[in-house]
Design an enzyme around this catalytic site. Structure first.
Site, PDB file in Angstrom:
ATOM      1  N   GLU A 259       6.310  -2.529   8.616  1.00 49.75           N
ATOM      2  CA  GLU A 259       6.471  -3.995   8.612  1.00 49.75           C
ATOM      3  C   GLU A 259       7.891  -4.387   8.417  1.00 49.75           C
ATOM      4  OE1 GLU A 259       4.542  -7.554   6.017  1.00 49.75           O
ATOM      5  OE2 GLU A 259       3.934  -5.565   5.396  1.00 49.75           O
TER       6      GLU A 259
ATOM      7  N   HIS B 147       4.674  -6.969  -3.395  1.00 46.61           N
ATOM      8  CA  HIS B 147       4.025  -6.684  -1.773  1.00 46.61           C
ATOM      9  C   HIS B 147       3.323  -5.392  -1.464  1.00 46.61           C
ATOM     10  CE1 HIS B 147       4.818  -6.078   2.579  1.00 46.61           C
ATOM     11  NE2 HIS B 147       3.992  -7.053   2.832  1.00 46.61           N
TER      12      HIS B 147
ATOM     13  N   GLU C 283      -0.184  -5.811  -3.049  1.00 44.54           N
ATOM     14  CA  GLU C 283      -0.850  -6.693  -2.112  1.00 44.54           C
ATOM     15  C   GLU C 283      -1.626  -6.023  -1.042  1.00 44.54           C
ATOM     16  OE1 GLU C 283      -0.238  -8.778   1.839  1.00 44.54           O
ATOM     17  OE2 GLU C 283       1.216  -9.880   0.523  1.00 44.54           O
ATOM     18  N   HIS C 284      -0.856  -4.949  -0.275  1.00 36.84           N
ATOM     19  CA  HIS C 284      -1.119  -4.176   0.630  1.00 36.84           C
ATOM     20  C   HIS C 284      -2.394  -3.214   0.036  1.00 36.84           C
ATOM     21  CE1 HIS C 284       1.286  -4.265   4.476  1.00 36.84           C
ATOM     22  NE2 HIS C 284       1.950  -5.311   3.424  1.00 36.84           N
TER      23      HIS C 284
END
Length: 451
Positions: free
Chosen positions: A148, A68, A71-72
């Site tokens: 987040e 993840h 992904e950012h």
């Protein structure tokens, strides 16, 4: 199209006419890159996705959350484009672009007009192949991801979902949170994420899917050109990476309770048990079961818990499937004083379904609901693009609307009851967030939902 179309990894070219006159094609390049398209008559836009078959379950202990995190970072700039360049490329044409990390794959996608598809192919190719993972951007994005995670931790519905997966899957990788934990994100370093990037983002790992207004031959040329321009050497021949083995590992399911006491107004409750893997032949039966149990306003959970008793505003069931496992879950949000009662009512409905089955009317309504929802979803090129990706990465077969409806039509009341009886015999897990303790769910006796 009659029946499902197999997608063998040793077949370089494939073409089939799907329901509604859509043309589905697949090309496997010598480098192992797979390109799939679904040309939809009359479409004037397209959705494109760049997929890699790596998700949170594939991480090593020292790098939990790195998929993840990566992904950012792929939006933060390449050797030829800044983060602003990437954002402007889509904003100036009214397009949308984003990404998602799942437990078994990652996808970078965009929705654009047909005339802007070449731009999307090139920009996404650059992002996937040539991200800088700049050290300063890495530290900046670490803070963004921690925020987040903090936002998700403030949402009791998110928290209870994570706790349910942990309770059902135990120490199996499917039980881990996709985003990692604050501790793992604080601890991971740039070199570890970079190594994860280089190990999993290779030509033989990449699947490109496009649905909507698309010319397949031209798409293949543009994908090859975009990847070469970004620096990939496509002259090296390689076979696509094998799909995950469908055999479930033994002993990873366990029943348990995961209670998170919090002084909030409502208690979020989830019950769960092992479900079906994504390739199970009974998955059409499962979606019918889920529809009857908690898939809509006429479902048993909604009618019993909300309409008849007024105990919850939101109540439903869901099924999640992966290459080697699955989960059936039941959810309700209710007042703390009613949490135990609501949990018992939800479990009672599942047990009743297993012991007495469903009626002809329930089967008819479920088939109508699922058929209509499937047809409406396919009005959106996003759904079609995602269907191509999951077909290639997970299922190894393409199933169009006509075949989906045919499979649903073969589901019987007996099959639904038999599957419910099997699922209810599995270990029961309970997760809850709110004013709860061990006494809240004392009425859920036994180690399985069938107890």
């Amino acid at each position: 199209m009659n029946g499902a179309v197999r997608l063998p990894l040793d077949l370089a070219d494939l073409a089939v006419e799907a329901s509604g006159g859509a043309l589905v094609r697949r090309t496997i390049l010598p480098s192992g890159v797979r390109v799939l398209s679904e040309q939809v008559p009359g479409a004037q836009s397209a959705t494109i996705g760049y997929w890699v078959a790596v998700g949170s379950r594939d991480e090593k202990p020292a790098t939990y959350g790195s998929t993840h995190f990566l992904e950012h970072l792929l939006f933060k700039g390449t050797t030829t484009r800044t983060a602003l360049d990437i954002a402007v490329a889509f904003d100036e044409v009214g397009g949308e672009n984003n990404a998602l990390t799942a437990k078994e794959y990652t996808c970078y996608y965009a929705k654009i007009r047909d005339v802007d598809l070449p731009m999307a192919v090139a920009v996404l190719a650059d992002m996937v192949t040539s991200s800088l993972l700049d050290p300063e951007e890495f530290e900046s994005e670490r803070g963004v991801i921690l925020e987040e995670l903090a936002a998700a931790d403030d949402d009791p519905a998110d928290v209870v979902g994570e706790r349910l997966f942990e309770a059902v899957f135990g120490d199996h990788p499917l039980g881990r949170p996709i985003g990692g934990s604050p501790a793992s994100i604080r601890g991971v370093d740039r070199d570890a994420v970079h190594a994860h990037y280089r190990a999993n983002y290779r030509p033989q790992d990449l699947v490109v899917t496009v649905a909507g207004a698309v010319d397949h031959e031209l798409l293949v040329e543009e994908v090859e050109a975009g990847l070469r321009a970004a620096g990939w050497d496509l002259s090296i021949e390689a076979a696509p990476v094998p799909r995950r083995h469908p055999a479930p590992p033994s002993g990873h399911h366990r029943g348990g309770r995961a209670l998170v006491p919090r002084p909030i107004e409502q208690t979020n409750v989830m019950l769960g048990m092992p479900g079906l893997d994504a390739a199970d032949d009974r998955r059409s039966t499962l979606v019918v079961l889920n529809s009857v149990l908690g898939g809509g306003m006429s479902s048993r959970l909604f009618q019993e818990v909300r309409e008849r008793r007024g105990l919850a505003y939101s109540v439903y069931s869901f099924a999640s499937s992966y290459s080697d496992g699955g989960l059936l879950g039941l959810y309700a949000g209710c007042s703390p004083q009613r949490a135990g009662q609501v949990a018992e009512l939800m479990l009672a409905e599942l047990r009743r379904l297993a012991s007495h089955g469903i009626s002809d009317d329930e089967l008819r309504r479920a088939l109508g609901q699922l058929g209509g929802a499937s047809a409406l979803a396919l009005e959106d090129s996003d759904t079609r693009m995602s269907r191509l990706g999951r077909s290639e990465l997970t299922l190894g077969e393409f199933v169009d609307l006509d075949e989906s409806l045919r499979r649903l039509s073969l589901v019987t009341r007996d099959a639904v009851q038999q599957l419910a009886d099997e699922l209810v015999a599995g270990p029961l897990s309970v997760a809850a967030v709110g004013a709860v303790d061990e006494t809240t769910f004392a009425g859920l006796d036994g180690e399985s939902a069938a107890a």
